[in-house]
Design a protein around this motif. Structure first.
Motif, PDB file in Angstrom:
ATOM      1  N   SER A  64      52.267  49.494 -22.799  1.00 25.23           N
ATOM      2  CA  SER A  64      54.585  49.370 -23.274  1.00 25.23           C
ATOM      3  C   SER A  64      54.520  49.348 -24.229  1.00 25.23           C
ATOM      4  O   SER A  64      53.890  49.631 -25.413  1.00 25.23           O
ATOM      5  CB  SER A  64      54.782  48.448 -22.190  1.00 25.23           C
ATOM      6  OG  SER A  64      54.658  46.991 -22.547  1.00 25.23           O
ATOM      7  N   GLU A  73      57.089  53.004 -21.245  1.00 22.68           N
ATOM      8  CA  GLU A  73      55.655  52.755 -20.917  1.00 22.68           C
ATOM      9  C   GLU A  73      55.058  54.345 -20.659  1.00 22.68           C
ATOM     10  O   GLU A  73      55.411  55.008 -20.395  1.00 22.68           O
ATOM     11  CB  GLU A  73      55.679  52.034 -19.349  1.00 22.68           C
ATOM     12  CG  GLU A  73      54.379  51.269 -18.344  1.00 22.68           C
ATOM     13  CD  GLU A  73      54.130  51.101 -17.468  1.00 22.68           C
ATOM     14  OE1 GLU A  73      54.620  49.572 -17.375  1.00 22.68           O
ATOM     15  OE2 GLU A  73      54.753  52.138 -16.197  1.00 22.68           O
ATOM     16  N   TYR A  90      60.727  55.964 -20.452  1.00 18.99           N
ATOM     17  CA  TYR A  90      61.597  55.491 -21.246  1.00 18.99           C
ATOM     18  C   TYR A  90      63.043  54.853 -21.170  1.00 18.99           C
ATOM     19  O   TYR A  90      63.540  56.136 -20.610  1.00 18.99           O
ATOM     20  CB  TYR A  90      61.199  54.736 -22.565  1.00 18.99           C
ATOM     21  CG  TYR A  90      61.829  56.235 -23.816  1.00 18.99           C
ATOM     22  CD1 TYR A  90      63.913  56.242 -23.471  1.00 18.99           C
ATOM     23  CD2 TYR A  90      61.273  57.051 -23.751  1.00 18.99           C
ATOM     24  CE1 TYR A  90      64.164  57.129 -24.398  1.00 18.99           C
ATOM     25  CE2 TYR A  90      61.991  58.698 -24.343  1.00 18.99           C
ATOM     26  CZ  TYR A  90      63.391  58.491 -24.604  1.00 18.99           C
ATOM     27  OH  TYR A  90      64.429  58.990 -25.293  1.00 18.99           O
ATOM     28  N   GLU A 198      51.229  45.308 -25.005  1.00 20.52           N
ATOM     29  CA  GLU A 198      52.961  46.289 -25.396  1.00 20.52           C
ATOM     30  C   GLU A 198      52.586  46.133 -27.014  1.00 20.52           C
ATOM     31  O   GLU A 198      52.000  45.126 -27.654  1.00 20.52           O
ATOM     32  CB  GLU A 198      53.465  45.323 -25.514  1.00 20.52           C
ATOM     33  CG  GLU A 198      55.047  45.921 -25.753  1.00 20.52           C
ATOM     34  CD  GLU A 198      56.321  44.690 -25.358  1.00 20.52           C
ATOM     35  OE1 GLU A 198      57.024  45.177 -24.266  1.00 20.52           O
ATOM     36  OE2 GLU A 198      56.713  44.206 -25.996  1.00 20.52           O
TER      37      GLU A 198
END
Length: 202
Positions: A64, A73, A90, A198
């Protein structure tokens, strides 16, 4: 005894040949020409991969990203350890979302499906139950040898208060092709494909 051994050996050989024939029959043949060369090839391969996506037949990895007010993601789909599709979703500023799916064969993107949705409040409704409208734009891009050869666009709206038209019944309109930004994003995804968790921006 000798006759018995010969009989068992013959049965073993016959069984092995039979198994080899079954394997050959069930295993798709691959050749040097197993590439996408025409629009029809693109359509067939798209249907094949899309059906496997629907049936969840791929292995997948995800990461992500969060960049300013854009949260997204990325999902990468693999079959036999080869990349088959990439989905980038997104949302931005709470009223906008975008989803782009790249379809891949032999490490080359051959089709891109992109849809963008902008939602807003519509007339009518109440503060407790407001009416909303989704304005949707879909793009379908056919690619051969890394160049977009056909591009189509479809626009429609979905209302929360009305019986909506089936999007499948809305014709696509041919448009000019420009995949520069979409392919830049794809290359950034590939650079981060082994990322887990992330990252800040894509």
């Amino acid at each position: 005894m000798i006759i018995s051994c010969k009989k068992e050996a013959t049965e073993t050989i016959d069984k092995k040949r039979s198994e080899e024939q079954i394997v050959k029959k069930d295993t798709p043949l691959k050749s040097e020409n197993d590439t996408i060369k025409t629009i029809d090839d693109i359509k067939k391969e798209y249907v094949n991969i899309n059906s496997l996506l629907t049936l969840k037949k791929f292995d997948s990895t995800q990461f992500s990203y969060n960049c300013d007010e854009r949260e997204g993601e990325v999902t990468l789909y693999y079959r036999d350890k080869k990349l088959a599709a990439v989905k980038n979703f997104y949302a931005e500023h709470s009223h906008f979302s975008s989803s782009t799916t790249y379809f891949v064969k032999n490490d080359q993107v051959f089709f891109i499906f992109n849809d963008e949705t902008v939602w807003s409040f519509d007339e009518g409704g109440t503060p407790e139950k407001p009416e909303t409208k989704d304005d949707i734009k879909e793009k379908r891009i056919y690619i051969l040898n890394n160049k977009a050869v056909q591009c189509f666009e479809k626009k429609y709206s979905i209302y929360s208060k009305a019986n909506n038209i089936n999007p499948e019944n809305i014709p696509n309109q041919k448009t000019k092709c420009d995949i520069t930004e979409l392919m830049k994003k794809y290359q950034l995804i590939l650079k981060n494909k082994n990322t887990r968790g992330e990252i800040q921006c894509l």
